[in-house]
Design an enzyme around this catalytic site. Structure first.
Site, short mmCIF file in Angstrom:
data_model
loop_
_atom_site.label_atom_id
_atom_site.label_comp_id
_atom_site.label_asym_id
_atom_site.label_seq_id
_atom_site.Cartn_x
_atom_site.Cartn_y
_atom_site.Cartn_z
N SER A 262 38.67 53.85 49.21
CA SER A 262 37.75 53.48 48.12
C SER A 262 38.50 52.76 47.00
CB SER A 262 37.00 54.70 47.59
OG SER A 262 37.87 55.77 47.28
N GLY B 95 43.06 57.02 47.41
CA GLY B 95 44.47 56.66 47.39
C GLY B 95 44.76 55.65 48.47
N LEU B 96 45.98 55.15 48.48
CA LEU B 96 46.38 54.15 49.47
C LEU B 96 46.36 54.73 50.88
CD1 LEU B 96 49.43 52.63 47.56
CD2 LEU B 96 47.24 51.48 47.98
N SER C 258 43.53 62.38 53.90
CA SER C 258 42.86 63.15 54.96
C SER C 258 43.57 64.48 55.20
CB SER C 258 42.82 62.34 56.25
OG SER C 258 42.05 61.17 56.09
N HIS D 22 28.33 18.38 30.64
CA HIS D 22 29.15 18.48 31.84
C HIS D 22 28.65 19.58 32.76
CE1 HIS D 22 32.46 15.64 31.13
NE2 HIS D 22 32.27 15.91 29.86
N GLY E 74 23.84 10.89 23.51
CA GLY E 74 23.53 10.86 22.08
C GLY E 74 22.89 12.13 21.55
N LYS E 75 23.12 13.27 22.21
CA LYS E 75 22.49 14.53 21.79
C LYS E 75 22.97 14.94 20.40
CE LYS E 75 24.07 16.68 25.40
NZ LYS E 75 24.75 15.53 26.02
N SER F 43 48.68 57.75 52.02
CA SER F 43 48.99 58.60 50.87
C SER F 43 48.84 60.08 51.19
CB SER F 43 48.09 58.24 49.69
OG SER F 43 46.73 58.47 50.02
N VAL G 222 26.36 13.32 29.58
CA VAL G 222 27.42 13.14 28.58
C VAL G 222 27.24 11.79 27.89
CG1 VAL G 222 29.91 12.90 28.26
CG2 VAL G 222 29.02 14.56 29.89
#
Length: 641
Positions: free
Chosen positions: A552, A478-479, A485, A123, A45-46, A482, A42
């Site tokens: 999932s 699903g949760l 299965s 930076h 002088g760029k 839910s 930083v």
């Protein structure tokens, strides 16, 4: 313009004016282009250096110059009439803070060459911006403040430039006017940088003393203030250094196919930008990854056929034979083709705010090729300040690591150090479409060359025909609680009564064996679904209707499994149950444990669930019994052949 003999004005005809314009355009059209970046700490002088280059090359319009003078007066630049940095620091935030945040691109030209320069931020938190600017550069100007010497940012940016494959490095020791143009100071900085450069593999660099403020050794050399310096000015060096395209022309022919050009039935060509080497009619070429060969019939461009084309030119090639070739394929010289593989070691620069998720599938774009890819747990990450290799489980924003990378199909590649076009890639999040990483392929893994698909005579179509059904994966998501299965079990019973060949993969059952080594972290959940997806795919190869009951939770992983299967074989079934209802059921007591902190990473409590956006089937277990839901699903998937 005046006649020297009569001193009478002589006016050019329209034809002469047109001739002058044509000469000017032709001269500039055939200039070579150099892309370079300026980087460093930083306030080294760029921006000031680039501003001076633009100013001295007269690439500033009068209104820009007037605005620049006004801005310079407003910010009060210590007696300097013009603050050249303001030409480049275009963002308001940069002007307010006095730093460069974004990568600013500027164009200028001299009598010998055209230039595109990128001013990169100094930076550490803007490393990704710096990588972006460096990715297309032929040369890097590393600026060092003569008062401060080689700093951490100097080392970091030098390492990144070397990593990205920039071979031409200029060490510009700036602000020499503030150290009385001391040769001793300059030599000390060059010696210190030389030791560091050698340690990271930078073999050569060009050092020069400059002053962006005063203009010493920028456009003209030698400066009267540095009589001890015998090298070129910065502009002289930029005008004469060899660009990457010239190096690429000496390499074997490679052309990623961007487009199959078929304007009519009498013409079929393959269009693309030649990455390396050259090609001419009569050359034997190979199409990859298929490996089929042919001979170049013609090299076609908008301006007519060419006797030869080289790296950097966009052309259309026609071949003597009608062979399969499409976008994403690579045309190469027949007797020296690039590699084809699906497993690699890669260096990855992470660009996203969210961390790398190990095992998650991202889109990988390499040249014109797009495939699905996953990154494994990093072997290590690099501390770019100390060059130390550190242990890592993932990669965060701006971090750089080395990891194994797997693709879902073989891709054509060469090591990045050898060929940027076939070795550099980006990763894209499949859900947000945001670029999350950039990377460089180092080499293919040996096991990728040793494992091949074994062809079998009985195909998946044969297996399906034997069972008189079309293979499918019924993916219940699903949760917890839910009813996934329960409903999946009811669906399988109904399919069994219809004499269908099925198999139910249940989340809990799979974790007793195949996935018993996996926990419930985000990475483990992803690997859990990947394994189940692979098993489900193998079962569809056997002609089965596969039912899976897994939470999932992530859309990306459900999409990953969908991508494994043939079109129409993945049926996403969303068992839509509100969290409060699932928690009230809490058959296994899991929600209670999660609420009390005994169970970590539980979906819906301290781990997210991403509901399907467009599932093929949605069932609401508040409104339906499991039997009604199963009946609805079976009717929805009919017919089964």
């Amino acid at each position: 313009m005046a006649d020297t003999a009569t001193n009478e004005p002589v006016y050019k005809t329209d034809a002469l004016i047109a001739e002058d314009i044509d000469t000017y355009l032709s001269t500039h059209q055939h200039k070579t282009m150099l892309r370079f970046i300026t980087c460093g700490s930083v306030d080294d002088g760029k921006s000031t250096l680039i501003g001076r280059l633009l100013y001295d090359s007269k690439m500033i319009f009068e209104d820009q110059l007037a605005a620049l003078e006004n801005d310079s007066k407003r910010v009060g630049t210590q007696g300097q009439e013009i603050d050249f940095a303001l030409l480049v620091d275009g963002l308001a935030a940069e002007r307010e803070q006095g730093i460069t945040i974004d990568v600013a691109y500027r164009f200028f030209n001299t009598e010998k060459r055209k230039f595109i320069v990128a001013d990169c931020p100094g930076h550490e938190q803007y490393t990704r911006n710096m990588i972006t600017g460096a990715s297309t550069a032929d040369l890097a100007v590393i600026l060092v403040d003569a008062r401060k010497g080689v700093l951490v940012q100097t080392r970091r940016h030098s390492y990144l430039c070397h990593l990205i494959g920039i071979k031409n490095i200029v060490l510009a020791v700036n602000k020499m006017d503030l150290v009385d143009y001391s040769e001793e100071v300059f030599d000390k900085i060059v010696a210190e940088y030389g030791e560091f450069a050698k340690s990271i593999g930078i073999e050569n660099f060009t050092a020069m003393p400059i002053s962006g403020f005063k203009g010493d050794n920028i456009t003209q050399a030698p400066s009267a203030n540095t009589p001890w310096y015998k090298g070129p000015s910065l502009v002289d060096h930029l005008e004469t250094v060899e660009v990457r395209s010239a190096e690429d022309q000496d390499k074997p022919f490679r052309m990623p196919v961007q487009w199959v050009n078929r304007p009519n039935l009498d013409f079929r060509g393959f269009s693309g930008l030649i990455a390396t080497g050259g090609v001419k009619p009569g050359d034997a070429v190979r199409v990859l990854p298929s490996g089929k060969t042919s001979t170049v019939k013609s090299v076609v461009t908008f301006d007519g056929d060419l006797d030869e084309a080289v790296a950097g030119q966009s052309v259309t090639l026609t071949l003597e034979d009608e062979i399969d070739c499409s976008r994403g394929n690579v045309l190469s010289v027949a007797d020296n083709p690039p590699e084809v593989a699906d497993q690699f070691e890669a260096t990855v620069v992470w660009l996203a705010d969210d961390d790398l998720i190990v095992g998650r599938n991202y889109w990988l774009k390499l040249g014109t090729q797009t495939v699905s890819a996953s990154v494994q747990e990093p072997k290590y990450k690099v501390d770019v300040n100390t060059m130390e290799h550190l242990a890592a489980k993932t990669l965060s924003l701006n971090e750089i690591g080395v990891a194994e990378l797997f693709t879902d199909k073989s891709i054509v590649f060469e090591a990045y150090k050898q060929n940027r076009a076939l070795g550099g890639f980006i990763l894209i999040d499949k859900i947000t479409n945001q670029t999350v990483a950039a990377g460089m392929l180092n080499f293919s893994l040996r096991r990728a060359q040793n494992v091949h698909w074994q062809p079998t005579d009985i195909t998946r179509a044969d297996h399906a025909a034997m069972k008189n059904q079309k293979p499918r994966v019924l993916w219940f998501t699903g949760l917890s609680g839910s009813g996934k299965s329960t409903i999946a079990n009811e669906v399988e019973k109904r399919l069994a009564l219809m004499n269908r060949h099925t198999f139910l993969l249940d989340g809990d059952n799979v974790r007793h064996g195949l996935n018993k080594d996996l926990g419930f972290t985000e990475a483990d959940r992803i690997e859990n679904i990947r394994r189940v997806g692979e098993v489900a795919r193998l079962m569809t190869d056997a002609g089965l209707i596969v039912l899976t009951a897994f939470i999932s939770p992530f859309r990306a992983e459900r999409q990953m499994v969908r991508d494994m299967l043939a079109e129409g074989e993945f049926i996403e079934i969303f068992v839509d149950t509100p969290l409060e209802v699932a928690e009230q059921r809490d058959v296994k007591g899991l929600y209670k444990k999660a609420r009390s902190g005994q169970l970590k990473n539980f979906t819906g409590i301290d781990s997210p669930y991403e509901a399907p956006e467009n599932p093929e089937i949605r069932v609401n277990t508040v409104e339906m019994t499991p039997e009604e839901a199963a009946e609805h699903i079976v009717r929805a998937i009919l017919p089964l052949k």
